[in-house]
Design a protein around this motif. Structure first.
Motif, PDB file in Angstrom:
ATOM      1  N   HIS A   1     -26.881 -10.982 -68.897  1.00  0.00           N
ATOM      2  CA  HIS A   1     -25.842 -11.970 -69.212  1.00  0.00           C
ATOM      3  C   HIS A   1     -24.601 -11.906 -68.329  1.00  0.00           C
ATOM      4  CE1 HIS A   1     -28.011 -13.274 -72.736  1.00  0.00           C
ATOM      5  NE2 HIS A   1     -28.101 -12.033 -73.164  1.00  0.00           N
ATOM      6  N   LEU A   2     -24.383 -10.777 -67.649  1.00  0.00           N
ATOM      7  CA  LEU A   2     -23.183 -10.643 -66.820  1.00  0.00           C
ATOM      8  C   LEU A   2     -23.501 -10.599 -65.336  1.00  0.00           C
ATOM      9  CD1 LEU A   2     -21.234  -8.022 -68.976  1.00  0.00           C
ATOM     10  CD2 LEU A   2     -21.174 -10.524 -69.127  1.00  0.00           C
ATOM     11  N   GLY A   3     -24.791 -10.569 -64.989  1.00  0.00           N
ATOM     12  CA  GLY A   3     -25.200 -10.642 -63.593  1.00  0.00           C
ATOM     13  C   GLY A   3     -25.366  -9.288 -62.942  1.00  0.00           C
ATOM     14  N   ASP A   4     -25.771  -9.296 -61.674  1.00  0.00           N
ATOM     15  CA  ASP A   4     -25.934  -8.066 -60.915  1.00  0.00           C
ATOM     16  C   ASP A   4     -24.565  -7.539 -60.469  1.00  0.00           C
ATOM     17  OD1 ASP A   4     -28.705  -8.074 -61.089  1.00  0.00           O
ATOM     18  OD2 ASP A   4     -28.905  -9.370 -59.319  1.00  0.00           O
ATOM     19  N   GLY A   5     -24.565  -6.312 -59.954  1.00  0.00           N
ATOM     20  CA  GLY A   5     -23.328  -5.731 -59.464  1.00  0.00           C
ATOM     21  C   GLY A   5     -22.364  -5.325 -60.549  1.00  0.00           C
TER      22      GLY A   5
END
Length: 252
Positions: A114-118
């Motif tokens: 839900h918050l993405g990669d990295g």
């Protein structure tokens, strides 16, 4: 970039390490490194405490029915490997990695969804409270993250939001608009009103916990976090803008 800080407060019997830390109030575990891919999770943890507490923590991590960060409430079939990297009388450093199965869930994996990669993670575990600090791009869906997190932990833990703020380009947190959580503020106000900070103290933490009708460990945790935040804000006000910040560890 956005900073998201929250705590999971585990119920008795839901997390072996939380139960051990509740039995050893002076013991702590913090992450030195934490990474996750879609299929795996691996981390290095630094535990401190008396020898008996470290023995229990080590045994929990080395036992195949405990998987670091796995939120599954039943046997998930994951494959975990844990090794002791260092051990002294009062410190223990552990390396753990596990390969998830379709029934596994974890905070880092839900964050990836839900918050993405990295995404960057930092954790601290004391008593039944497991505090997570997450740095993310700010473009993800935080509401969906907490919805899936609540679904994964079920009745095993309560989620307490501590703060959500902006960070600058160096990773330092902009706390200008951040206030204490309502639970932290209530604990701090009660502590002042009932003489907890007087010398000598007019009430101990047990009496204050009874007054607030919360577990002693919960009150101690909230006071520590409130005191930590106020102390850091006070010190930050006198520091140069390029003062180093606390380390964060990357999810790759």
């Amino acid at each position: 970039m956005r900073e998201l800080v929250f705590a999971l407060e585990y119920e008795l019997g839901c997390n072996r390490v939380a139960d051990i830390l509740a039995d050893h109030p002076d013991a702590r575990i913090r992450s030195l490194s934490l990474h996750a891919t879609e299929e795996r999770l691996w981390r290095v943890d630094h535990a401190t405490g008396e020898p008996g507490a470290l023995d229990d923590i080590e045994a929990a991590f080395l036992n195949n029915d405990y998987y670091a960060d796995c939120l599954a409430t039943e046997e998930c079939g994951a494959s975990q490997n844990t090794r002791v990297l260092d051990r002294t009388d009062d410190t223990l450093v552990l390396y753990s990695d596990w390969e998830r199965t379709p029934t596994c869930a974890s905070v880092p994996h839900i964050a990836r969804d839900h918050l993405g990669d990295g995404v960057l993670f930092e954790t601290r575990h004391e008593s039944r409270h497991y505090t997570w600090r997450i740095i993310h791009s700010g473009e993800g869906d935080v509401t969906a993250f907490f919805r899936d997190l609540d679904g994964a932990v079920g009745d095993c833990a309560k989620t307490e939001m501590l703060r959500t703020t902006n960070t600058d380009s160096t990773g330092r947190t902009d706390t200008g608009g951040y206030e204490l959580s309502s639970e932290q503020e209530a604990a701090l106000v009660a502590a002042v009103e009932h003489g907890y900070y007087e010398s000598p103290r007019e009430v101990d933490v047990g009496g204050l916990a009874d007054h607030l009708d919360v577990p002693r460990s919960t009150l101690t945790y909230r006071l520590r976090r409130a005191e930590e935040h106020l102390a850091k804000r006070h010190v930050a006000g006198d520091r140069p803008i390029d003062a180093p910040s606390a380390p964060l560890y990357s999810n790759k």
